[in-house]
Design a protein around this motif. Structure first.
Motif, PDB file in Angstrom:
ATOM      1  N   PRO A   1      33.747  45.614  44.146  1.00 18.37           N
ATOM      2  CA  PRO A   1      34.899  45.163  44.937  1.00 18.37           C
ATOM      3  C   PRO A   1      35.626  46.333  45.586  1.00 18.37           C
ATOM      4  O   PRO A   1      35.528  47.481  45.144  1.00 18.37           O
ATOM      5  N   SER A   2      36.363  46.035  46.620  1.00 16.87           N
ATOM      6  CA  SER A   2      37.187  47.044  47.290  1.00 16.87           C
ATOM      7  C   SER A   2      38.639  46.607  47.222  1.00 16.87           C
ATOM      8  O   SER A   2      38.954  45.423  47.336  1.00 16.87           O
ATOM      9  N   LEU A   3      39.507  47.579  47.009  1.00 17.41           N
ATOM     10  CA  LEU A   3      40.942  47.315  46.893  1.00 17.41           C
ATOM     11  C   LEU A   3      41.667  48.081  47.983  1.00 17.41           C
ATOM     12  O   LEU A   3      41.463  49.280  48.154  1.00 17.41           O
TER      13      LEU A   3
ATOM     14  N   HIS B   1      31.391  35.305  36.368  1.00 14.41           N
ATOM     15  CA  HIS B   1      30.695  36.570  36.672  1.00 14.41           C
ATOM     16  C   HIS B   1      31.507  37.442  37.620  1.00 14.41           C
ATOM     17  O   HIS B   1      31.621  38.661  37.432  1.00 14.41           O
ATOM     18  N   ALA B   2      32.103  36.823  38.633  1.00 13.06           N
ATOM     19  CA  ALA B   2      32.875  37.604  39.602  1.00 13.06           C
ATOM     20  C   ALA B   2      34.067  38.270  38.943  1.00 13.06           C
ATOM     21  O   ALA B   2      34.399  39.419  39.215  1.00 13.06           O
ATOM     22  N   LEU B   3      34.726  37.530  38.014  1.00 13.83           N
ATOM     23  CA  LEU B   3      35.883  38.100  37.345  1.00 13.83           C
ATOM     24  C   LEU B   3      35.482  39.248  36.432  1.00 13.83           C
ATOM     25  O   LEU B   3      36.156  40.280  36.376  1.00 13.83           O
ATOM     26  N   SER B   4      34.355  39.076  35.715  1.00  5.48           N
ATOM     27  CA  SER B   4      33.899  40.154  34.839  1.00  5.48           C
ATOM     28  C   SER B   4      33.514  41.396  35.639  1.00  5.48           C
ATOM     29  O   SER B   4      33.771  42.524  35.230  1.00  5.48           O
ATOM     30  N   THR B   5      32.905  41.190  36.771  1.00  2.00           N
ATOM     31  CA  THR B   5      32.554  42.311  37.634  1.00  2.00           C
ATOM     32  C   THR B   5      33.794  43.021  38.135  1.00  2.00           C
ATOM     33  O   THR B   5      33.867  44.258  38.178  1.00  2.00           O
ATOM     34  N   ALA B   6      34.807  42.225  38.499  1.00  2.00           N
ATOM     35  CA  ALA B   6      36.053  42.815  38.977  1.00  2.00           C
ATOM     36  C   ALA B   6      36.736  43.614  37.881  1.00  2.00           C
ATOM     37  O   ALA B   6      37.279  44.696  38.113  1.00  2.00           O
ATOM     38  N   CYS B   7      36.705  43.096  36.644  1.00  2.00           N
ATOM     39  CA  CYS B   7      37.307  43.820  35.525  1.00  2.00           C
ATOM     40  C   CYS B   7      36.583  45.140  35.272  1.00  2.00           C
ATOM     41  O   CYS B   7      37.203  46.187  35.052  1.00  2.00           O
ATOM     42  N   ALA B   8      35.240  45.084  35.324  1.00  2.00           N
ATOM     43  CA  ALA B   8      34.463  46.310  35.127  1.00  2.00           C
ATOM     44  C   ALA B   8      34.745  47.312  36.236  1.00  2.00           C
ATOM     45  O   ALA B   8      34.848  48.520  35.994  1.00  2.00           O
ATOM     46  N   ALA B   9      34.886  46.808  37.454  1.00  2.00           N
ATOM     47  CA  ALA B   9      35.187  47.683  38.579  1.00  2.00           C
ATOM     48  C   ALA B   9      36.539  48.355  38.395  1.00  2.00           C
ATOM     49  O   ALA B   9      36.700  49.543  38.660  1.00  2.00           O
TER      50      ALA B   9
ATOM     51  N   PRO C   1      48.742  44.358  47.895  1.00  2.00           N
ATOM     52  CA  PRO C   1      47.337  44.739  47.743  1.00  2.00           C
ATOM     53  C   PRO C   1      46.411  43.586  48.086  1.00  2.00           C
ATOM     54  O   PRO C   1      46.821  42.420  48.081  1.00  2.00           O
ATOM     55  N   ALA C   2      45.160  43.935  48.361  1.00  2.00           N
ATOM     56  CA  ALA C   2      44.136  42.920  48.641  1.00  2.00           C
ATOM     57  C   ALA C   2      42.836  43.363  47.994  1.00  2.00           C
ATOM     58  O   ALA C   2      42.391  44.492  48.182  1.00  2.00           O
ATOM     59  N   LEU C   3      42.270  42.481  47.202  1.00  3.11           N
ATOM     60  CA  LEU C   3      41.000  42.754  46.535  1.00  3.11           C
ATOM     61  C   LEU C   3      39.925  41.893  47.171  1.00  3.11           C
ATOM     62  O   LEU C   3      40.080  40.666  47.270  1.00  3.11           O
ATOM     63  N   SER C   4      38.843  42.536  47.622  1.00 10.68           N
ATOM     64  CA  SER C   4      37.760  41.780  48.258  1.00 10.68           C
ATOM     65  C   SER C   4      36.441  42.138  47.599  1.00 10.68           C
ATOM     66  O   SER C   4      36.229  43.264  47.151  1.00 10.68           O
ATOM     67  N   MET C   5      35.573  41.129  47.552  1.00  7.31           N
ATOM     68  CA  MET C   5      34.267  41.330  46.943  1.00  7.31           C
ATOM     69  C   MET C   5      33.274  40.409  47.605  1.00  7.31           C
ATOM     70  O   MET C   5      33.558  39.216  47.829  1.00  7.31           O
ATOM     71  N   SER C   6      32.131  40.933  47.920  1.00  4.33           N
ATOM     72  CA  SER C   6      31.091  40.131  48.561  1.00  4.33           C
ATOM     73  C   SER C   6      30.410  39.266  47.499  1.00  4.33           C
ATOM     74  O   SER C   6      29.865  39.767  46.514  1.00  4.33           O
ATOM     75  N   LEU C   7      30.483  37.939  47.685  1.00  5.97           N
ATOM     76  CA  LEU C   7      29.849  37.025  46.742  1.00  5.97           C
ATOM     77  C   LEU C   7      28.419  36.695  47.144  1.00  5.97           C
ATOM     78  O   LEU C   7      27.560  36.479  46.283  1.00  5.97           O
TER      79      LEU C   7
ATOM     80  N   ASN D   1      25.557  37.926  50.277  1.00  3.01           N
ATOM     81  CA  ASN D   1      25.236  38.625  51.529  1.00  3.01           C
ATOM     82  C   ASN D   1      23.740  38.635  51.799  1.00  3.01           C
ATOM     83  O   ASN D   1      23.260  39.471  52.565  1.00  3.01           O
ATOM     84  N   GLY D   2      23.028  37.749  51.126  1.00  2.00           N
ATOM     85  CA  GLY D   2      21.586  37.664  51.363  1.00  2.00           C
ATOM     86  C   GLY D   2      20.800  38.854  50.871  1.00  2.00           C
ATOM     87  O   GLY D   2      19.675  39.079  51.320  1.00  2.00           O
ATOM     88  N   GLY D   3      21.391  39.632  49.965  1.00  2.23           N
ATOM     89  CA  GLY D   3      20.685  40.806  49.445  1.00  2.23           C
ATOM     90  C   GLY D   3      20.780  42.030  50.327  1.00  2.23           C
ATOM     91  O   GLY D   3      20.099  43.030  50.071  1.00  2.23           O
ATOM     92  N   ALA D   4      21.657  41.984  51.350  1.00  2.79           N
ATOM     93  CA  ALA D   4      21.733  43.092  52.295  1.00  2.79           C
ATOM     94  C   ALA D   4      22.234  44.368  51.625  1.00  2.79           C
ATOM     95  O   ALA D   4      21.721  45.467  51.880  1.00  2.79           O
ATOM     96  N   ARG D   5      23.243  44.243  50.757  1.00  7.26           N
ATOM     97  CA  ARG D   5      23.808  45.450  50.145  1.00  7.26           C
ATOM     98  C   ARG D   5      22.844  46.039  49.113  1.00  7.26           C
ATOM     99  O   ARG D   5      22.749  47.260  48.972  1.00  7.26           O
TER     100      ARG D   5
END
Length: 470
Positions: free
Chosen positions: A310-312, A8-16, A333-339, A341-345
């Motif tokens: 994600p943020s790049l 799921h994380a990879l698919s989200t990153a690709c969509a992003a 480069p650095a790619l970061s993504m919150s996996l 966060n307790g629903g905060a975002r």
């Protein structure tokens, strides 16, 4: 052949990444609420052949003291100063928001002195540059900039609204001061007349030509007139204190300024209200402020939604060792993504949506209030104008009646009681006449304020050579 499922994380990153390549900013595209152009007024609209423009309307009073008082109030108003400070804060926030989409460059320099047990020491010197840049893939920085820019415009509209309100308050208070002075003069004239009546009655009672009860009635009337005159002077003093508060100038200066002009209640040119409500709404700075707040809330939804993706970022560093003539560098480069966060975002997005809903309701409420204020001002103005005409006729008739009754009393064909009743009726009618004259001007001022007070949509706040808003 069976394919392994994509995480799921990879698919989200690709969509992003695909969305970023398309150059899109997430979130709703803001559109200002539409106003109905077919709305009509349901109140009497003044058309008296003296239609005056909102711009420079105060000059149409032809009263130098009023113009000066408004200028004094604007030049030294804590309310306007607070509104100006809010603009400065909003502009600073906008600068910060714009900086969020720009690279950050940091320079470093250092020197280190080190030694050991062998009594040896060395100095190491270095200098370097660090750079970082978070790419605005999903428009978070752009949305934050949009929100900050809208709030700058909202605060500027607030400043204009404060300026319109201040001018209207100064003018209304000044009109009340003028009317109060005329009322005080009426009470003083009445007091002089009642004093003479009491003295004449006392002489007649002493001579035995009038009953002692008439003397008591004359004394009671004199005491009542004195009380009314004292109360009116106090009201005038209180209104003058209000002008001191609004203008920031002391009483002697205000009184000297008013002494140079006419003592009559200043009367402005009329206002033609032939625009439909939808057009009038665009003339009010308070509604402009609410609409800009709505735009800011809409942009903040996009900023909150961008945090879900994600943020790049790109970062690099160059370090130069001056002691060893050695240069090192790094870049990547650095790619970061919150996996998790307790629903905060997601809650932040919900909060932004709720803020937008609240801002939209506030704008709609402001629109209704604006239409109500204009229509109420129109009704009050129409009613006061009709009543003022009748009150003036009544005052003239009662004054003639008082003059005739007083002549009859001196001739001995009317009683003192009849004279005092005629006097009270004449005074009451004169007070109504003056009060309605003042109310009519106050209603014109209220209508001027309800129509936006001459503010032009899109007007920005600038500063003069002294740094003060103008």
């Amino acid at each position: 052949m069976h394919k392994a499922p994509i995480p799921h994380a990879l698919s989200t990153a690709c969509a992003a990444l695909m969305l970023a390549l398309a150059g899109c900013a997430v979130g709703p595209t803001y559109r200002a609420p539409a106003t109905t152009g077919t709305m009509t007024w349901h109140a009497p609209v003044p058309h008296d052949g003296q239609a005056g423009a909102l711009q420079d309307w105060w000059a149409q009073f032809n009263d130098a003291a009023l113009t000066r008082f408004i200028a004094w109030a604007e030049a030294d108003s804590p309310t306007l100063t607070q509104a100006w400070a809010s603009i400065e804060k909003a502009r600073a926030t906008l600068t910060t928001a714009r900086a969020g989409s720009l690279p950050v460059l940091t320079a470093t320099a250092g020197a280190t002195r080190s030694g050991g047990t062998a009594a040896t020491s060395a100095t190491t010197r270095s200098a370097g540059l660090d750079a970082s840049w978070e790419l605005d893939l999903f428009g978070r920085a752009r949305r934050n900039t949009e929100a900050a820019s809208a709030r700058v415009e909202a605060r500027e509209a607030d400043w204009h609204d404060a300026r319109v309100s201040l001018a209207a308050e100064v003018a209304d208070t000044y009109v009340q001061v003028r009317a109060c002075g005329l009322l005080a003069d009426a009470y003083e004239r009445e007091l002089v007349s009642v004093t003479r009546t009491e003295a004449t009655t006392a002489t007649m009672v002493a001579a035995g030509f009038t009953a002692p009860s008439d003397g008591a009635l004359a004394q009671a009337s004199l005491a009542s007139s004195r009380s009314a005159a004292i109360n009116q002077r106090a009201q005038c003093a209180l209104l003058l204190k209000s002008l001191v508060y609004l203008t920031g100038h002391d009483e002697p200066e205000l009184l000297a300024t008013m002494a140079d002009g006419s003592t009559a209640v200043p009367r402005p040119a009329g206002l033609a209200v032939d625009s439909v409500p939808a057009q009038v709404l665009r003339q009010r700075p308070d509604l402009a402020s609410l609409e800009r707040e709505l735009a800011a809330s809409s942009a903040e939804i996009g900023a909150a939604q961008a945090d879900l993706y994600p943020s790049l970022s790109l970062s690099g560093a160059i370090t130069r060792s001056l002691s060893q003539s050695l240069t090192t560098w790094s870049f990547g480069p650095a790619l970061s993504m919150s996996l998790f966060n307790g629903g905060a975002r997601r809650a932040a997005v919900d909060n932004a949506n709720a803020s937008y809903t609240s801002a939209l309701a506030g704008y709609q409420l402001g629109v209704r209030s604006a239409v109500r204020e204009v229509e109420q001002a129109l009704v009050n103005l129409d009613s006061t104008a009709l009543r003022a005409t009748e009150a003036h006729r009544a005052a003239e008739a009662y004054r003639r009646y008082l003059d005739a009754t007083e002549a009859n009393w001196r001739a001995g064909t009317a009683s003192l009681l009849s004279l005092e009743e005629a006097r009270r009726s004449a005074l009451s009618a004169e007070i109504d006449d003056l009060t309605l004259t003042q109310s009519q001007v106050s209603d014109w001022i209220a209508l001027y304020k309800a129509l936006g007070g001459g503010w032009t949509p899109g007007a920005t706040v600038t500063t003069n050579k002294n740094g003060a808003p103008s």
